[in-house]
Design a protein around this motif. Structure first.
Motif, PDB file in Angstrom:
ATOM      1  N   SER A  49      10.316 -15.163  12.824  1.00 33.39           N
ATOM      2  CA  SER A  49      10.375 -14.483  14.111  1.00 33.39           C
ATOM      3  C   SER A  49       9.461 -14.776  15.016  1.00 33.39           C
ATOM      4  N   GLY A  50       8.131 -14.960  14.563  1.00 32.89           N
ATOM      5  CA  GLY A  50       7.115 -15.323  15.604  1.00 32.89           C
ATOM      6  C   GLY A  50       6.765 -13.821  16.188  1.00 32.89           C
ATOM      7  N   LYS A  51       6.963 -12.715  15.752  1.00 31.59           N
ATOM      8  CA  LYS A  51       6.677 -11.620  16.389  1.00 31.59           C
ATOM      9  C   LYS A  51       5.339 -10.855  15.754  1.00 31.59           C
ATOM     10  N   ARG A  52       4.100 -10.874  16.549  1.00 38.70           N
ATOM     11  CA  ARG A  52       3.011 -10.293  15.726  1.00 38.70           C
ATOM     12  C   ARG A  52       2.892  -8.907  15.355  1.00 38.70           C
ATOM     13  N   GLU A  53       3.663  -8.082  15.773  1.00 39.97           N
ATOM     14  CA  GLU A  53       3.630  -6.779  15.209  1.00 39.97           C
ATOM     15  C   GLU A  53       4.457  -6.962  13.760  1.00 39.97           C
ATOM     16  N   ASP A  54       5.373  -7.660  13.714  1.00 38.94           N
ATOM     17  CA  ASP A  54       6.042  -7.904  12.168  1.00 38.94           C
ATOM     18  C   ASP A  54       5.261  -8.493  11.237  1.00 38.94           C
ATOM     19  N   ILE A  55       4.565  -9.711  11.898  1.00 38.33           N
ATOM     20  CA  ILE A  55       3.708 -10.427  10.581  1.00 38.33           C
ATOM     21  C   ILE A  55       2.581  -9.337  10.406  1.00 38.33           C
ATOM     22  N   LEU A  56       2.020  -8.798  11.364  1.00 37.39           N
ATOM     23  CA  LEU A  56       0.716  -7.983  11.061  1.00 37.39           C
ATOM     24  C   LEU A  56       1.227  -6.874   9.956  1.00 37.39           C
ATOM     25  N   GLU A  57       2.620  -6.312  10.104  1.00 37.21           N
ATOM     26  CA  GLU A  57       2.884  -5.259   9.041  1.00 37.21           C
ATOM     27  C   GLU A  57       3.271  -5.888   7.861  1.00 37.21           C
ATOM     28  N   GLU A  58       3.947  -7.076   7.821  1.00 39.11           N
ATOM     29  CA  GLU A  58       4.362  -7.749   6.626  1.00 39.11           C
ATOM     30  C   GLU A  58       2.953  -8.355   5.650  1.00 39.11           C
ATOM     31  N   LEU A  59       2.177  -8.879   6.499  1.00 39.16           N
ATOM     32  CA  LEU A  59       0.792  -9.261   5.886  1.00 39.16           C
ATOM     33  C   LEU A  59       0.326  -8.041   5.126  1.00 39.16           C
ATOM     34  N   ASP A  61       1.828  -5.535   3.892  1.00 41.29           N
ATOM     35  CA  ASP A  61       2.534  -5.213   2.788  1.00 41.29           C
ATOM     36  C   ASP A  61       2.397  -6.075   1.538  1.00 41.29           C
ATOM     37  N   VAL A  62       2.308  -7.283   1.799  1.00 47.16           N
ATOM     38  CA  VAL A  62       1.881  -8.289   0.766  1.00 47.16           C
ATOM     39  C   VAL A  62       0.329  -8.044   0.366  1.00 47.16           C
ATOM     40  N   LEU A  63      -0.343  -7.842   1.101  1.00 50.92           N
ATOM     41  CA  LEU A  63      -1.755  -7.520   0.623  1.00 50.92           C
ATOM     42  C   LEU A  63      -1.750  -6.387  -0.332  1.00 50.92           C
ATOM     43  N   TYR A  64      -0.923  -5.284   0.060  1.00 49.54           N
ATOM     44  CA  TYR A  64      -0.923  -4.102  -0.796  1.00 49.54           C
ATOM     45  C   TYR A  64      -0.535  -4.484  -2.098  1.00 49.54           C
ATOM     46  N   GLN A  65       0.545  -5.322  -2.322  1.00 46.89           N
ATOM     47  CA  GLN A  65       0.879  -5.575  -3.640  1.00 46.89           C
ATOM     48  C   GLN A  65      -0.337  -6.343  -4.281  1.00 46.89           C
ATOM     49  N   VAL A  66      -0.937  -6.959  -3.690  1.00 45.41           N
ATOM     50  CA  VAL A  66      -2.253  -7.624  -4.527  1.00 45.41           C
ATOM     51  C   VAL A  66      -3.198  -6.537  -4.923  1.00 45.41           C
ATOM     52  N   VAL A  67      -3.345  -5.492  -3.967  1.00 47.38           N
ATOM     53  CA  VAL A  67      -4.433  -4.584  -4.105  1.00 47.38           C
ATOM     54  C   VAL A  67      -3.625  -3.615  -5.350  1.00 47.38           C
ATOM     55  N   PHE A  68      -2.534  -3.364  -5.506  1.00 47.74           N
ATOM     56  CA  PHE A  68      -1.879  -2.465  -6.477  1.00 47.74           C
ATOM     57  C   PHE A  68      -2.055  -3.302  -7.892  1.00 47.74           C
ATOM     58  N   HIS A  69      -1.663  -4.381  -7.940  1.00 47.20           N
ATOM     59  CA  HIS A  69      -1.647  -5.430  -9.024  1.00 47.20           C
ATOM     60  C   HIS A  69      -3.135  -5.140  -9.581  1.00 47.20           C
ATOM     61  N   SER A  70      -4.255  -5.381  -8.663  1.00 47.52           N
ATOM     62  CA  SER A  70      -5.621  -5.370  -9.280  1.00 47.52           C
ATOM     63  C   SER A  70      -6.029  -3.870  -9.603  1.00 47.52           C
ATOM     64  N   ASP A  71      -5.486  -2.945  -8.939  1.00 47.17           N
ATOM     65  CA  ASP A  71      -5.764  -1.524  -9.218  1.00 47.17           C
ATOM     66  C   ASP A  71      -5.353  -1.429 -10.948  1.00 47.17           C
ATOM     67  N   LEU A  72      -4.002  -1.916 -11.214  1.00 42.22           N
ATOM     68  CA  LEU A  72      -3.558  -1.780 -12.392  1.00 42.22           C
ATOM     69  C   LEU A  72      -4.515  -2.383 -13.314  1.00 42.22           C
ATOM     70  N   ALA A  73      -4.927  -3.557 -12.961  1.00 45.14           N
ATOM     71  CA  ALA A  73      -5.662  -4.607 -14.080  1.00 45.14           C
ATOM     72  C   ALA A  73      -7.011  -3.718 -14.274  1.00 45.14           C
ATOM     73  N   ALA A  74      -7.515  -3.182 -13.315  1.00 40.02           N
ATOM     74  CA  ALA A  74      -8.755  -2.366 -13.501  1.00 40.02           C
ATOM     75  C   ALA A  74      -8.660  -1.363 -14.456  1.00 40.02           C
ATOM     76  N   SER A  75      -7.449  -0.798 -14.790  1.00 39.79           N
ATOM     77  CA  SER A  75      -7.546   0.293 -15.509  1.00 39.79           C
ATOM     78  C   SER A  75      -7.091  -0.330 -16.856  1.00 39.79           C
ATOM     79  N   GLY A  76      -7.243  -1.613 -17.297  1.00 40.85           N
ATOM     80  CA  GLY A  76      -7.069  -2.427 -18.536  1.00 40.85           C
ATOM     81  C   GLY A  76      -5.805  -2.736 -18.897  1.00 40.85           C
ATOM     82  N   SER A  77      -4.684  -2.946 -17.987  1.00 39.60           N
ATOM     83  CA  SER A  77      -3.513  -3.150 -18.203  1.00 39.60           C
ATOM     84  C   SER A  77      -3.205  -4.501 -18.772  1.00 39.60           C
ATOM     85  N   LEU A  78      -4.152  -5.301 -18.581  1.00 40.07           N
ATOM     86  CA  LEU A  78      -3.811  -6.797 -19.050  1.00 40.07           C
ATOM     87  C   LEU A  78      -5.084  -7.043 -20.136  1.00 40.07           C
TER      88      LEU A  78
END
Length: 234
Positions: A49-59, A61-78
């Motif tokens: 879409s090329g929309k700055r605000e949308d790209i900022l928001e969705e980046l 959301d993707v970053l939060y997925q990385v943070v979430f998985h990392s927080d899970l792993a920090a608890s010994g999930s793997l």
């Protein structure tokens, strides 16, 4: 300088901690997979879409997925715990190792000197092979769950690298633009649908056959050379 990122890490940790969000606390790596896919596709939509605000928001959301998985792993999930700092460290090491033309010794800077993206790609597979010497095929590491078109593009590229396909040969269709290519692909999908065929499944089957051919060529080359492994030029 990392305050905002640290804030996000703290938010994820609090949501999963006792007294936090029950839904977050119930999740594991497998249950989160579909959300990672959705967020990645939403980011692609935003980029297109090329929309700055949308790209900022969705980046974010993707970053939060990385943070979430990392927080899970920090608890010994793997098994042995790791956190997002470990993820960042490994990623930095990987990028440095794959870019000796930027971070290498004086000898490497000369050997892998690159002025264009094509120059970089000439040595890319060799750099990756040093990371994972156990890999015996150019196909190793390609996620088979990729959508069929993306998978086809990856596999065709590997077929060209080993000489099974000629990258410079003209294709069966003369295509002059992405718009024209899109129209052809849409027409093919439409024709398949009219005939009752599943285009995704059909292409995935054809790609599987191409992968079999690639492995046969690699095996024949390895037998000729008396070794098992990737072609020397890769």
């Amino acid at each position: 300088m990392m305050t905002k990122l640290n804030d996000l890490i703290a938010v994820a940790n609090k949501l999963r901690a006792p007294g936090g969000c029950p839904w977050d606390a119930e999740q594991d790596h497998n249950s989160l997979t579909k959300y990672l896919l959705e967020e990645a596709y939403e980011l692609i939509d935003a980029i297109e879409s090329g929309k700055r605000e949308d790209i900022l928001e969705e980046l974010g959301d993707v970053l939060y997925q990385v943070v979430f998985h990392s927080d899970l792993a920090a608890s010994g999930s793997l098994g042995e715990p790791f956190d997002i700092q470990d993820v960042a460290e490994l990623s930095a090491q990987k990028m440095i190792g794959r870019h000796p033309h930027v971070f290498g010794s004086a000898e490497e800077l000369e050997k892998y000197a690159a002025k264009t993206g094509d120059d970089v790609m000439l040595n890319w597979d060799a750099h990756k092979q040093r990371e994972k010497p156990e890999r015996s095929s150019v196909l190793d590491g390609i996620p088979q769950a990729l959508p069929a078109l993306a998978l086809a593009d990856k596999v065709i590229g590997k077929a060209e690298k080993i000489g099974l396909l000629d990258a410079d040969a003209p294709g069966p269709f003369s295509v002059t633009s992405e718009a024209e290519l899109g129209a052809i692909l849409l027409a093919i999908v439409s024709s398949g649908k009219s005939a009752g065929f599943d285009s995704e499944r059909a292409l995935r089957g054809a790609v599987r056959e191409l992968q079999v051919e690639i492995r046969e060529v690699e095996l024949a080359d390895a037998n000729d050379a008396g070794v098992i492994g990737l072609p020397a030029e890769l």
